[in-house]
Scaffold this motif. Structure first.
Motif, PDB file in Angstrom:
ATOM      1  N   CYS A 320     -31.473  13.906 -46.546  1.00 43.24           N
ATOM      2  CA  CYS A 320     -32.722  14.692 -46.433  1.00 43.24           C
ATOM      3  C   CYS A 320     -32.481  16.187 -46.676  1.00 43.24           C
ATOM      4  O   CYS A 320     -31.547  16.771 -46.137  1.00 43.24           O
ATOM      5  N   ILE A 321     -33.375  16.793 -47.462  1.00 40.92           N
ATOM      6  CA  ILE A 321     -33.283  18.236 -47.710  1.00 40.92           C
ATOM      7  C   ILE A 321     -34.418  18.992 -47.004  1.00 40.92           C
ATOM      8  O   ILE A 321     -34.699  20.138 -47.331  1.00 40.92           O
ATOM      9  N   ARG A 322     -35.061  18.317 -46.048  1.00 43.92           N
ATOM     10  CA  ARG A 322     -36.078  18.934 -45.175  1.00 43.92           C
ATOM     11  C   ARG A 322     -37.225  19.565 -45.979  1.00 43.92           C
ATOM     12  O   ARG A 322     -37.648  20.682 -45.676  1.00 43.92           O
ATOM     13  N   CYS A 323     -37.692  18.842 -46.979  1.00 46.56           N
ATOM     14  CA  CYS A 323     -38.786  19.399 -47.791  1.00 46.56           C
ATOM     15  C   CYS A 323     -40.138  19.190 -47.121  1.00 46.56           C
ATOM     16  O   CYS A 323     -41.082  19.909 -47.401  1.00 46.56           O
ATOM     17  N   SER A 324     -40.243  18.158 -46.290  1.00 42.33           N
ATOM     18  CA  SER A 324     -41.457  17.788 -45.547  1.00 42.33           C
ATOM     19  C   SER A 324     -42.513  17.087 -46.394  1.00 42.33           C
ATOM     20  O   SER A 324     -43.639  16.892 -45.932  1.00 42.33           O
ATOM     21  N   ALA A 325     -42.178  16.689 -47.619  1.00 38.82           N
ATOM     22  CA  ALA A 325     -43.154  15.962 -48.440  1.00 38.82           C
ATOM     23  C   ALA A 325     -43.595  14.666 -47.755  1.00 38.82           C
ATOM     24  O   ALA A 325     -44.755  14.257 -47.859  1.00 38.82           O
ATOM     25  N   CYS A 326     -42.661  14.025 -47.043  1.00 40.95           N
ATOM     26  CA  CYS A 326     -43.015  12.751 -46.389  1.00 40.95           C
ATOM     27  C   CYS A 326     -44.023  12.967 -45.262  1.00 40.95           C
ATOM     28  O   CYS A 326     -44.868  12.107 -45.007  1.00 40.95           O
ATOM     29  N   CYS A 384     -40.341  11.149 -51.632  1.00 45.80           N
ATOM     30  CA  CYS A 384     -39.069  11.737 -51.204  1.00 45.80           C
ATOM     31  C   CYS A 384     -38.238  12.157 -52.420  1.00 45.80           C
ATOM     32  O   CYS A 384     -37.903  11.335 -53.268  1.00 45.80           O
ATOM     33  N   PRO A 385     -37.868  13.441 -52.516  1.00 43.57           N
ATOM     34  CA  PRO A 385     -37.172  13.920 -53.710  1.00 43.57           C
ATOM     35  C   PRO A 385     -35.736  13.421 -53.832  1.00 43.57           C
ATOM     36  O   PRO A 385     -35.137  13.560 -54.891  1.00 43.57           O
ATOM     37  N   VAL A 386     -35.192  12.849 -52.745  1.00 43.98           N
ATOM     38  CA  VAL A 386     -33.824  12.320 -52.828  1.00 43.98           C
ATOM     39  C   VAL A 386     -33.805  10.803 -52.595  1.00 43.98           C
ATOM     40  O   VAL A 386     -32.780  10.235 -52.216  1.00 43.98           O
ATOM     41  N   ILE A 388     -34.880   8.637 -50.389  1.00 40.91           N
ATOM     42  CA  ILE A 388     -34.483   7.978 -49.132  1.00 40.91           C
ATOM     43  C   ILE A 388     -35.419   6.782 -48.909  1.00 40.91           C
ATOM     44  O   ILE A 388     -36.642   6.952 -48.920  1.00 40.91           O
ATOM     45  N   ILE A 390     -37.187   5.281 -46.749  1.00 41.01           N
ATOM     46  CA  ILE A 390     -37.574   5.531 -45.350  1.00 41.01           C
ATOM     47  C   ILE A 390     -38.073   4.259 -44.661  1.00 41.01           C
ATOM     48  O   ILE A 390     -37.682   3.957 -43.528  1.00 41.01           O
TER      49      ILE A 390
HETATM   50  S1  SF4 Z   1     -39.471  13.660 -48.221  1.00 44.23           S
HETATM   51 FE1  SF4 Z   1     -37.306  13.034 -48.121  1.00 44.23          FE
HETATM   52  S2  SF4 Z   1     -36.150  14.941 -48.297  1.00 44.23           S
HETATM   53 FE2  SF4 Z   1     -38.256  15.528 -47.799  1.00 44.23          FE
HETATM   54  S3  SF4 Z   1     -38.285  15.728 -45.537  1.00 44.23           S
HETATM   55 FE3  SF4 Z   1     -38.935  13.649 -46.021  1.00 44.23          FE
HETATM   56  S4  SF4 Z   1     -37.054  12.425 -45.970  1.00 44.23           S
HETATM   57 FE4  SF4 Z   1     -36.435  14.584 -46.102  1.00 44.23          FE
END
Ligand code: SF4
Length: 495
Positions: A320-326, A384-386, A388, A390
């Motif tokens: 996670c890069i803490r983007c908050s898109a999720c 999620c940009p990476v 994950i 989830i």
């Molecule tokens: S969308 Fe992915 S990278 Fe961004 S906060 Fe959520 S889990 Fe982390």
């Protein structure tokens, strides 16, 4: 007070998600604020992501780089430590929140200062650093606008990127009037006026404070470089003006090479704020004589990460890069609000990361409810940009939670059913008694409410009354039974 992830959940006194979410659902103002804010960010993100033909390739590259980091983490951390040290920085290692807090406290005490500046940082919130410093007589001044609103309002963050997302302009104006020294009593609710008030307030702090604390978006193993990306420029002030800079970095924040930033500096701003690039990207490597802080410390924080790393499924959450898109696409987050998660990390990422960092310490650990805080619609996976997975991790954590801590009523019920299904006489007797449930159905043969914990089932649906006979009772007197008996006898005669 921020949740202190270093402590077991049941000692934190945090409510379980369902209970806290229920309160969030009844807060109409918060729901309105959240819907407006998340819809706006969601639309901006969708527009800038659509501009890139290679967005899916970028996501795959981001995921692959992060997987590589996790596979080689010990080696990369040592490389990073050597590079930071070679450039004049000092590396500290912290196993948990308390250890990290003690290290930072001692470093500040050594400077003789009792006031420090803070760049917005999830890692320092995770370890409740402000509270640990306050206990040591040190005031940490938040400089990010949203964090400032939270601090002045004695509130807690409810979003990774926009901690005060649950507040509207009128509420922010009132918070400033009540808590900001020297603010204009006629302050309006215009965003520009609110921003100007915070700018004037913070400017004096920037000029007089000699120690700053930051988090870190990406650390580069190859060069020992540390980075902070932000939108307001307050972070840039903090990492350049003070004499001493202390950075707290989760050990999973590494990237192997400087060039890897190319991928993440495209993925992060588009996914988080819906911007093509971050307005401020600050990068620094160790100490540069007569330029910026002359003392640089970096605290490498574990706090449950190595436990998550050892888990073949759960380790994906460390990408996670803490983007908050999720968070911004999650229907559960949008309705319940970030406070309902009772965790530094709310939303879908909080639902998978927090239980892994804290563990399921006890059967009554409120945070054990987080993996259930999802409709499993899968929108988080898509944005999620990476990459994950989830929802896969949520399902795995749910499985572990009920396996390790089976809910008492269900466990008792299952044990009873096991006994019944193991003894045909008991089973037939119990099945025959089910017909008694017909009396609950009344004239229209529908059960609308049942007592006890089963009442949850009928609170949202009706149940048809049981049939008069069990299948076995019906079969014993049916034509089919006669035919079967005759066939058996015929077969025995032929034999
Ligand atoms: S969308 Fe992915 S990278 Fe961004 S906060 Fe959520 S889990 Fe982390």
């Amino acid at each position: 007070m921020s949740t202190f992830l270093g402590m077991p959940g049941h000692l934190r006194g945090v409510e379980s998600f369902p209970r806290a979410a229920h309160r969030g659902l009844t807060n109409a103002t918060q729901r309105h604020n959240l819907t407006h804010a998340t819809t706006t960010i969601r639309d901006k993100r969708a527009a800038v992501v659509a501009e890139l033909d290679d967005w899916q390739e970028l996501r795959a590259a981001g995921s692959a780089i992060k997987r590589d980091v996790l596979a080689r983490l010990p080696e990369l951390l040592e490389q990073f430590e050597a590079a930071v040290t070679a450039r004049g920085g000092i590396v500290h290692w912290a196993r948990d929140a308390a250890e990290a807090g003690a290290i930072v406290t001692d470093l500040i005490r050594a400077t003789g200062e009792t006031e420090v500046l803070k760049v917005k940082s999830m890692a320092t919130q995770e370890i409740a650093l402000n509270e640990q410093l306050a206990a040591a007589g040190i005031h940490a001044q938040e400089t990010d606008l949203a964090e400032l609103i939270i601090q002045l309002g004695h509130d807690t963050p409810s979003h990774i990127l926009v901690p005060a997302i649950h507040r509207n302009r009128a509420e922010i104006r009132d918070i400033f009037l009540a808590g900001m020294p020297g603010v204009d009593p006629d302050l309006s609710t215009e965003p520009a006026d609110l921003a100007e008030a915070s700018r004037v307030f913070l400017r004096t702090q920037f000029l007089r404070t000699r120690v700053a604390i930051s988090g870190c978006n990406f650390g580069i193993a190859e060069t020992g470089t540390v980075s902070v990306v932000e939108s307001e420029g307050n972070g840039r002030m903090c990492v350049t003006l003070p004499q001493t800079l202390i950075t707290v970095m989760g050990i999973e924040k590494l990237l192997p090479t400087y060039r890897d930033l190319e991928v993440f500096l495209q993925l992060l701003p588009r996914s988080s704020t819906g911007e093509r690039m971050n307005p401020y990207t600050s990068l620094w490597t160790g100490v540069t004589p007569d330029d910026g802080p002359q003392e640089f410390h970096i605290v490498l924080l574990d706090n449950g990460r190595t436990r998550a790393l050892a888990d073949s499924v759960g380790r994906e959450a460390l990408k996670c890069i803490r983007c908050s898109a999720c968070l911004n696409v999650c229907p559960v987050y949008e309705r319940a609000g970030g406070h309902a998660y009772g965790s530094t990390y709310p939303g879908p990422i909080g639902a998978i990361l927090t239980p892994q960092l804290t563990g399921f310490e006890s059967a009554d650990d409120p945070n054990g409810s987080l993996p259930f805080a999802s409709s499993l619609c899968g929108r988080c996976n898509e944005v999620c940009p990476v990459e994950i997975p989830i929802t896969d991790i949520l399902l795995e954590l749910r499985h572990r939670k009920v396996t390790e801590y089976p809910p008492v009523p269900e466990a008792t019920m299952m044990q009873t059913l096991t006994q019944l299904w193991s003894h045909p006489r008991l089973w037939n007797a119990a099945a025959g008694m089910v017909a008694l449930g017909r009396v609950l159905g009344g004239r229209d043969h529908t059960i609308t409410s049942v007592p006890g914990f089963l009442g949850g089932w009928t609170s949202v649906r009706d149940v048809a009354v049981p049939p008069k006979q069990t299948f076995r009772q019906w079969f014993a007197g049916s034509e089919a039974q006669h035919l079967l008996t005759a066939a058996r006898r015929g077969a025995e005669g032929e034999a």
